[in-house]
Design a protein around this motif. Structure first.
Motif, mmCIF file in Angstrom:
data_model
loop_
_atom_site.group_PDB
_atom_site.id
_atom_site.type_symbol
_atom_site.label_atom_id
_atom_site.label_comp_id
_atom_site.label_asym_id
_atom_site.label_seq_id
_atom_site.Cartn_x
_atom_site.Cartn_y
_atom_site.Cartn_z
ATOM 1 N N VAL A 39 20.245 -26.593 23.229
ATOM 2 C CA VAL A 39 18.887 -27.161 23.356
ATOM 3 C C VAL A 39 18.352 -27.451 21.961
ATOM 4 C CG1 VAL A 39 16.483 -26.416 23.941
ATOM 5 C CG2 VAL A 39 18.584 -25.604 25.121
ATOM 6 N N GLY A 40 17.764 -28.897 21.711
ATOM 7 C CA GLY A 40 17.378 -29.241 20.456
ATOM 8 C C GLY A 40 15.878 -28.750 20.312
ATOM 9 N N VAL A 41 15.563 -28.489 18.966
ATOM 10 C CA VAL A 41 14.228 -27.755 18.424
ATOM 11 C C VAL A 41 13.448 -28.931 18.189
ATOM 12 C CG1 VAL A 41 15.027 -27.296 16.076
ATOM 13 C CG2 VAL A 41 13.561 -25.965 17.260
ATOM 14 N N VAL A 42 14.012 -30.207 17.504
ATOM 15 C CA VAL A 42 13.053 -30.898 17.320
ATOM 16 C C VAL A 42 11.958 -31.546 18.069
ATOM 17 C CG1 VAL A 42 12.996 -33.556 15.974
ATOM 18 C CG2 VAL A 42 14.970 -31.908 15.628
ATOM 19 N N ASP A 43 12.418 -31.724 19.324
ATOM 20 C CA ASP A 43 11.273 -32.104 20.489
ATOM 21 C C ASP A 43 10.260 -30.999 20.497
ATOM 22 O OD1 ASP A 43 12.188 -34.582 20.728
ATOM 23 O OD2 ASP A 43 13.539 -34.255 22.366
ATOM 24 N N HIS A 44 10.660 -29.788 20.327
ATOM 25 C CA HIS A 44 9.712 -28.918 20.467
ATOM 26 C C HIS A 44 8.821 -28.593 19.212
ATOM 27 C CE1 HIS A 44 11.296 -27.219 24.255
ATOM 28 N NE2 HIS A 44 12.326 -27.334 23.739
ATOM 29 N N LEU A 45 9.012 -29.226 18.297
ATOM 30 C CA LEU A 45 8.185 -29.217 17.103
ATOM 31 C C LEU A 45 7.295 -30.721 17.090
ATOM 32 C CD1 LEU A 45 10.657 -28.087 14.228
ATOM 33 C CD2 LEU A 45 8.677 -26.880 15.434
ATOM 34 N N ARG A 46 7.927 -31.758 17.418
ATOM 35 C CA ARG A 46 7.140 -32.949 17.571
ATOM 36 C C ARG A 46 6.175 -32.814 18.625
ATOM 37 N NH1 ARG A 46 12.163 -36.817 18.906
ATOM 38 N NH2 ARG A 46 12.938 -36.895 16.783
ATOM 39 N N LEU A 73 2.846 -22.348 22.929
ATOM 40 C CA LEU A 73 3.465 -22.670 24.046
ATOM 41 C C LEU A 73 4.968 -23.667 24.028
ATOM 42 C CD1 LEU A 73 2.909 -23.102 27.107
ATOM 43 C CD2 LEU A 73 1.770 -25.406 26.564
ATOM 44 N N SER A 74 4.997 -24.247 22.963
ATOM 45 C CA SER A 74 6.105 -24.864 22.941
ATOM 46 C C SER A 74 7.262 -23.874 22.483
ATOM 47 C CB SER A 74 6.034 -25.988 21.642
ATOM 48 O OG SER A 74 7.466 -26.732 21.500
ATOM 49 N N ALA A 75 7.010 -22.848 21.611
ATOM 50 C CA ALA A 75 8.037 -21.814 21.446
ATOM 51 C C ALA A 75 8.344 -21.166 22.391
ATOM 52 C CB ALA A 75 7.434 -21.136 20.372
ATOM 53 N N VAL A 76 7.471 -20.940 23.439
ATOM 54 C CA VAL A 76 7.778 -20.098 24.644
ATOM 55 C C VAL A 76 8.836 -21.057 25.451
ATOM 56 C CG1 VAL A 76 6.962 -19.404 26.990
ATOM 57 C CG2 VAL A 76 5.814 -18.593 24.710
ATOM 58 N N VAL A 77 8.458 -22.226 25.774
ATOM 59 C CA VAL A 77 9.118 -23.081 26.541
ATOM 60 C C VAL A 77 10.872 -23.324 26.002
ATOM 61 C CG1 VAL A 77 9.651 -25.637 26.979
ATOM 62 C CG2 VAL A 77 7.360 -24.340 27.441
ATOM 63 N N LEU A 118 16.409 -21.888 26.117
ATOM 64 C CA LEU A 118 17.401 -21.227 25.340
ATOM 65 C C LEU A 118 18.159 -20.109 26.232
ATOM 66 C CD1 LEU A 118 16.780 -20.704 21.379
ATOM 67 C CD2 LEU A 118 18.503 -22.008 22.685
ATOM 68 N N GLY A 119 17.253 -19.415 26.985
ATOM 69 C CA GLY A 119 17.857 -18.171 27.779
ATOM 70 C C GLY A 119 18.216 -18.602 29.083
ATOM 71 N N ARG A 120 18.180 -20.090 29.527
ATOM 72 C CA ARG A 120 18.614 -20.634 30.950
ATOM 73 C C ARG A 120 19.987 -20.887 30.844
ATOM 74 N NH1 ARG A 120 15.785 -25.636 32.507
ATOM 75 N NH2 ARG A 120 16.887 -26.521 30.906
ATOM 76 N N PRO A 121 20.636 -20.457 31.698
ATOM 77 C CA PRO A 121 22.270 -20.518 31.635
ATOM 78 C C PRO A 121 22.682 -22.045 31.686
ATOM 79 C CG PRO A 121 21.701 -19.906 33.556
ATOM 80 C CD PRO A 121 20.586 -19.769 33.030
ATOM 81 N N VAL A 122 23.683 -22.240 30.820
ATOM 82 C CA VAL A 122 23.927 -23.866 31.032
ATOM 83 C C VAL A 122 24.775 -24.090 32.167
ATOM 84 C CG1 VAL A 122 25.546 -25.581 29.773
ATOM 85 C CG2 VAL A 122 24.444 -23.712 28.431
#
Length: 164
Positions: A89-96, A146-150, A155-159
């Motif tokens: 899960v990329g973090v960039v979009d959750h910061l953008r 909210l972005s951190a929670v998402v 991250l916790g969701r199974p692949v």
């Protein structure tokens, strides 16, 4: 139907919805121009609009593109130095997204946040601008939270295996 869409995209270069959205935008601009045509200050509105486009394209876009590239390259360099693989899960979009929302709110409400528009707001609405900075900071914190929670939920969701 698929052949017709493929032929359309080959000739036009994009989906038919793109053309529909473009026609809608031009219709909106035509309606605004029709409303403003009789306005004596239409020239200054045009100058402001062209200035906003130039300011965005020549100043703002290079700044946020540089910030975004720096974030992506920094992440790439850190992964290369630490020999880690890319996260699932990329973090960039959750910061953008929260950053763009926060900056957009800052730009829209800048006269109230900076208290430059206090006389106008006091005259028009009978309100002062004392709480605008605090509210903008709270909304910004909420957007990032909210972005951190998402992000944490993703991250916790199974692949799941993707079908090829």
């Amino acid at each position: 139907m698929r052949r017709a869409l493929a032929a359309w995209e080959r000739v036009y270069g994009a989906d038919p919805l793109h053309l529909l959205a473009l026609v809608g935008c031009f219709a909106l601009v035509a309606a605004v121009v029709r409303q403003v045509a009789d306005e004596p200050s239409w020239w200054w509105m045009l100058v402001w609009f062209v200035g906003a486009i130039v300011a965005h394209d020549l100043v703002t876009y290079p700044l946020y593109a540089l910030a975004d590239r720096s974030l992506v390259l920094g992440r790439w360099a850190w992964r290369r130095r630490t020999h880690r693989t890319a996260p699932r899960v990329g973090v960039v979009d959750h910061l953008r997204l929260p950053a763009m929302g926060s900056v957009l709110l800052l730009v829209v409400f800048w006269p109230s946040i900076s208290r430059a528009g206090e006389p106008v707001l006091l005259f028009a609405a009978g309100r002062t601008t004392t709480d605008y900075l605090d509210r903008w900071l709270w909304v910004t914190a909420g957007l990032f939270l909210l972005s951190a929670v998402v992000y944490a939920a993703r991250l916790g969701r199974p692949v799941r295996d993707r079908p090829d």
